[in-house]
Design a protein around this motif. Structure first.
Motif, PDB file in Angstrom:
ATOM      1  N   VAL A 241      42.698  10.218  49.333  1.00  0.00           N
ATOM      2  CA  VAL A 241      42.548   9.548  48.035  1.00  0.00           C
ATOM      3  C   VAL A 241      43.835   8.855  47.618  1.00  0.00           C
ATOM      4  O   VAL A 241      43.803   7.769  47.013  1.00  0.00           O
ATOM      5  N   VAL A 242      44.982   9.423  47.946  1.00  0.00           N
ATOM      6  CA  VAL A 242      46.256   8.784  47.596  1.00  0.00           C
ATOM      7  C   VAL A 242      46.460   7.512  48.412  1.00  0.00           C
ATOM      8  O   VAL A 242      46.932   6.496  47.882  1.00  0.00           O
ATOM      9  N   ALA A 243      46.085   7.523  49.685  1.00  0.00           N
ATOM     10  CA  ALA A 243      46.172   6.310  50.504  1.00  0.00           C
ATOM     11  C   ALA A 243      45.288   5.217  49.914  1.00  0.00           C
ATOM     12  O   ALA A 243      45.665   4.031  49.890  1.00  0.00           O
ATOM     13  N   PHE A 244      44.106   5.600  49.444  1.00  0.00           N
ATOM     14  CA  PHE A 244      43.195   4.643  48.814  1.00  0.00           C
ATOM     15  C   PHE A 244      43.825   4.044  47.552  1.00  0.00           C
ATOM     16  O   PHE A 244      43.811   2.822  47.350  1.00  0.00           O
ATOM     17  N   CYS A 245      44.390   4.892  46.706  1.00  0.00           N
ATOM     18  CA  CYS A 245      45.024   4.405  45.472  1.00  0.00           C
ATOM     19  C   CYS A 245      46.203   3.491  45.776  1.00  0.00           C
ATOM     20  O   CYS A 245      46.355   2.427  45.148  1.00  0.00           O
ATOM     21  N   HIS A 246      47.025   3.878  46.723  1.00  0.00           N
ATOM     22  CA  HIS A 246      48.202   3.077  47.050  1.00  0.00           C
ATOM     23  C   HIS A 246      47.817   1.714  47.602  1.00  0.00           C
ATOM     24  O   HIS A 246      48.486   0.709  47.328  1.00  0.00           O
ATOM     25  N   LEU A 247      46.760   1.661  48.378  1.00  0.00           N
ATOM     26  CA  LEU A 247      46.307   0.372  48.910  1.00  0.00           C
ATOM     27  C   LEU A 247      45.859  -0.549  47.779  1.00  0.00           C
ATOM     28  O   LEU A 247      46.032  -1.770  47.855  1.00  0.00           O
ATOM     29  N   GLN A 248      45.313   0.033  46.729  1.00  0.00           N
ATOM     30  CA  GLN A 248      44.874  -0.761  45.579  1.00  0.00           C
ATOM     31  C   GLN A 248      46.035  -1.110  44.646  1.00  0.00           C
ATOM     32  O   GLN A 248      45.857  -1.846  43.674  1.00  0.00           O
ATOM     33  N   GLY A 249      47.218  -0.579  44.922  1.00  0.00           N
ATOM     34  CA  GLY A 249      48.375  -0.843  44.077  1.00  0.00           C
ATOM     35  C   GLY A 249      48.479   0.081  42.888  1.00  0.00           C
ATOM     36  O   GLY A 249      49.045  -0.285  41.858  1.00  0.00           O
ATOM     37  N   VAL A 250      47.942   1.298  43.008  1.00  0.00           N
ATOM     38  CA  VAL A 250      48.006   2.281  41.929  1.00  0.00           C
ATOM     39  C   VAL A 250      48.846   3.466  42.380  1.00  0.00           C
ATOM     40  O   VAL A 250      48.598   4.046  43.439  1.00  0.00           O
ATOM     41  N   VAL A 251      49.855   3.811  41.604  1.00  0.00           N
ATOM     42  CA  VAL A 251      50.670   4.993  41.865  1.00  0.00           C
ATOM     43  C   VAL A 251      50.310   6.035  40.806  1.00  0.00           C
ATOM     44  O   VAL A 251      50.271   5.738  39.608  1.00  0.00           O
ATOM     45  N   HIS A 252      50.002   7.254  41.222  1.00  0.00           N
ATOM     46  CA  HIS A 252      49.495   8.281  40.310  1.00  0.00           C
ATOM     47  C   HIS A 252      50.584   8.800  39.375  1.00  0.00           C
ATOM     48  O   HIS A 252      50.378   8.938  38.182  1.00  0.00           O
ATOM     49  N   ARG A 253      51.718   9.158  39.909  1.00  0.00           N
ATOM     50  CA  ARG A 253      52.919   9.570  39.188  1.00  0.00           C
ATOM     51  C   ARG A 253      52.874  10.980  38.593  1.00  0.00           C
ATOM     52  O   ARG A 253      53.828  11.400  37.946  1.00  0.00           O
ATOM     53  N   ASP A 254      51.794  11.707  38.833  1.00  0.00           N
ATOM     54  CA  ASP A 254      51.762  13.095  38.341  1.00  0.00           C
ATOM     55  C   ASP A 254      50.927  13.973  39.266  1.00  0.00           C
ATOM     56  O   ASP A 254      50.084  14.758  38.821  1.00  0.00           O
ATOM     57  N   ASP A 312      54.856   9.280  44.961  1.00  0.00           N
ATOM     58  CA  ASP A 312      53.690  10.153  45.123  1.00  0.00           C
ATOM     59  C   ASP A 312      53.789  10.974  46.404  1.00  0.00           C
ATOM     60  O   ASP A 312      53.346  12.133  46.455  1.00  0.00           O
ATOM     61  N   MET A 313      54.353  10.371  47.450  1.00  0.00           N
ATOM     62  CA  MET A 313      54.449  11.079  48.727  1.00  0.00           C
ATOM     63  C   MET A 313      55.412  12.257  48.632  1.00  0.00           C
ATOM     64  O   MET A 313      55.212  13.292  49.268  1.00  0.00           O
ATOM     65  N   TRP A 314      56.457  12.102  47.848  1.00  0.00           N
ATOM     66  CA  TRP A 314      57.365  13.231  47.604  1.00  0.00           C
ATOM     67  C   TRP A 314      56.592  14.368  46.934  1.00  0.00           C
ATOM     68  O   TRP A 314      56.706  15.531  47.344  1.00  0.00           O
ATOM     69  N   SER A 315      55.810  14.046  45.921  1.00  0.00           N
ATOM     70  CA  SER A 315      55.028  15.068  45.221  1.00  0.00           C
ATOM     71  C   SER A 315      54.077  15.769  46.177  1.00  0.00           C
ATOM     72  O   SER A 315      53.876  16.994  46.097  1.00  0.00           O
ATOM     73  N   ILE A 316      53.478  15.014  47.094  1.00  0.00           N
ATOM     74  CA  ILE A 316      52.591  15.613  48.094  1.00  0.00           C
ATOM     75  C   ILE A 316      53.387  16.537  49.014  1.00  0.00           C
ATOM     76  O   ILE A 316      52.886  17.592  49.441  1.00  0.00           O
ATOM     77  N   GLY A 317      54.625  16.175  49.311  1.00  0.00           N
ATOM     78  CA  GLY A 317      55.481  17.048  50.110  1.00  0.00           C
ATOM     79  C   GLY A 317      55.734  18.372  49.403  1.00  0.00           C
ATOM     80  O   GLY A 317      55.721  19.441  50.031  1.00  0.00           O
ATOM     81  N   VAL A 318      55.948  18.327  48.093  1.00  0.00           N
ATOM     82  CA  VAL A 318      56.155  19.557  47.319  1.00  0.00           C
ATOM     83  C   VAL A 318      54.883  20.405  47.332  1.00  0.00           C
ATOM     84  O   VAL A 318      54.940  21.627  47.528  1.00  0.00           O
TER      85      VAL A 318
END
Length: 579
Positions: A241-254, A312-318
């Protein structure tokens, strides 16, 4: 807009057998009354409820309930994070008058337009039920549809009081949340948006009801951590889902465990990303600078106020670190300490259970928790990582970094292209897995070539309305309009490898040396200081002249190994050629 899906607030009690194997347990505290929620002074600093194993920590403080870690040296001097509290207070209007020069109370209310243009028929269409969860800026309730297509169905309704929208930024956050939710459609791991309503008092966001609880609850129910195989199943859904959002130009940030819900209580139920209240649109070649998120999951570059989707990828790492070992990679007893740890400390991979986990799992987490965002892997690359793909078939979506790298490659000189082609030849078949997957998504012709027009055609297959706000399509249109020949896979690989990411590999030195040997045979040639300066778009002043001399061998005038590595990073001064 903070956590609004999930259960009522609970406070942990800490128990510990030893510091190497922290145990996690949970006891319930009395639930707060929905009518009188206590608003945190600084919403950003409310940490995840996930707790660790520090025995003497008070049970009502999750900041102090992190695992005990001993640092070899004291924290560095105060970091840029020391100003964050004031910035966030101004953003959300929670600062005292003597702390920032903003209007307060009725002055703010009179100055702000809180009309969103949403339908005002909420209560004629839905009947509100029990409260499900409460966040920083609102709460979520169960509701039942009384009419329309959803008649008889239960839904989740996020209620955001307008009284809490005390700044223009807070109002814009709500507008953007609805815009993002309504435009991002079609992904199975994204909570489904139905509609938005408003009245004089509240905004109502109607969404799919997920009754399986938070990912955080599942972690706690499992004693604080997942097995590697179970963690992979969770990460595939999050990354997808994060890859999908990033492709659309959306960063979740939380991104955090509280912001992922299971659709049902079943162990294998689908995981859904929720709460886009702090999300934003970002163009591929632009950076954001406002500081938002949750303290334990915030990326270093966010604290430095220059970031993109890599945060977002850092957050996924955490999240992955927590899933695998049950404790946080960065912790401290104060908010400023948390930020200093994020900026300066390195996560531990020495304590149990890390020695017993696979090398691939550790490499996966390390590539996500690289403090240099340029070296951090993307969501699509993470789905292609050996740890993820080793046990299951995973669909890897398009990756926007490919478009950015191709653009840079086309604008490079022939010398740098030659260096990148040499580097690409050092990749193993396993390392080419991601690149071959991306190449196939661009539908190469029967002769194995793709054109730049293929880049746009492939993107349009997965586009949503979000791309208009993020201006992703504008960026891709610019790349696809460049004048360049067709690419076979060999040149595609050369154009889409990230030198910065490769520098994060343990075997980077070997790749660089092998590539230089290939370059020596095929592409290295005598080069002047003037030509090298032009390559990097530099004016030939005295200091630059001295530096560039070190990149050229005096014996034959060709690039040295040091110069070769610098060339790999180089950016040509030549502008892109238009079609």
């Amino acid at each position: 807009m903070g956590l609004c899906h999930g259960k009522q607030i609970q406070s942990p009690e800490i128990a510990e057998e030893d510091h190497a194997t922290p145990q996690i347990e949970q006891i319930e505290e009395p639930l707060p009354k929905p009518e009188t929620p206590k608003q945190p002074k600084f919403p950003f600093y409310v940490p995840s409820p996930l707790f660790g194993s520090y025995k003497s920590s008070p049970a009502n403080s999750s900041v102090n309930s992190t695992p005990l870690r001993f640092f070899k040296r004291p924290f560095p001097p105060p970091s840029p994070a020391k100003h964050i509290k004031a910035l966030l207070a101004r953003r959300h209007g929670s600062v005292k008058p003597n702390e920032a020069s903003i209007p307060e109370g009725s002055e703010v209310e009179l100055a702000l337009d809180k009309s969103f243009g949403f339908s005002k028929q909420f209560f004629s269409r839905y009947e509100l039920g029990e409260e499900l969860g409460r966040g920083h800026f609102g709460y979520t309730c169960r509701a039942k549809a009384k009419k329309g297509e959803l008649k008889g169905d239960e839904v989740a309704v996020k209620v955001i009081p307008k009284s809490k929208m005390t700044t223009a930024i807070a109002i814009e956050d709500v507008r953007r949340e609805v815009r993002i939710l309504s435009s991002l459609t079609g992904h199975k791991n994204l909570v489904q948006f139905y509609d938005a309503y408003e009245d004089e008092d509240n905004v109502y966001i109607v969404m799919e009801l997920c009754e399986g609880g938070e990912l955080l609850d599942r972690i706690l129910a499992r004693g604080g951590k997942y097995s590697e195989e179970d963690a992979k199943a969770v990460m595939v859904q999050i990354l997808s889902v994060v890859a999908f959002c990033h492709l659309q130009g959306v960063v979740h940030r939380d991104l955090k465990p509280e912001n992922f819900l299971f659709t049902s209580k079943d162990e294998k139920s689908t995981l859904k990303a929720i709460d886009f209240g702090l999300s934003d649109f970002v163009k591929p070649d632009e950076r954001l600078n406002d500081i938002v998120g949750s303290a334990y999951y915030v990326a270093p570059e966010v604290l430095h106020r220059s970031y993109g989707t890599e945060a977002d990828m850092w957050s996924i790492g955490v999240i992955t670190y927590i899933l695998l070992c049950g404790s946080r990679p960065f912790w401290a007893r104060t908010e400023s300490g948390i930020f200093r740890a994020v900026l300066k400390a390195e996560p531990s991979f020495e304590e149990a259970p890390w020695p017993s986990l696979s090398a691939e799992a550790k490499d996966f987490v390390k590539q996500l928790l690289n403090k240099d965002y340029r070296k951090r892997i993307t969501a699509s690359q993470a789905l292609s990582h050996p740890w993820i793909r080793g046990s299951q078939e995973v669909k890897v979506p398009l990756d926007m970094i490919v478009y950015k790298l191709i653009r840079a490659y086309i604008c490079s000189s022939s010398l740098r292209k030659s260096a990148l082609r040499a580097l690409a030849k050092t990749l193993t078949p396993s390392q080419c897995f991601y690149l071959r997957g991306q190449f196939s998504l661009f539908a190469p012709n029967k002769n194995g070539y793709i054109s730049l027009q293929n880049l746009k055609a492939a993107l349009l297959k997965d586009s949503t309305e979000a791309m208009k706000d993020s201006k992703v399509l504008d960026f891709v249109n610019m790349v696809s309009s460049l004048q360049y020949r067709k690419l076979d896979f060999e040149e595609f690989a050369a154009s889409t490898i990230s030198v910065y990411q490769m520098e994060g590999w343990d075997n980077w030195e070997r790749h660089a040396r092998s590539a230089f040997e290939i370059f020596e045979k095929d592409g290295n040639r005598p080069i002047t200081i003037e030509e090298l300066a032009s390559e990097f778009g530099l004016s030939l002043c005295v200091p630059v002249h001295v530096v560039l001399q070190e990149w050229i061998r005096h014996s034959d005038g060709k690039l040295s190994f040091h110069g070769f590595v610098k060339l790999l990073h180089g950016i040509s001064s030549r502008p892109p050629l238009k079609a």
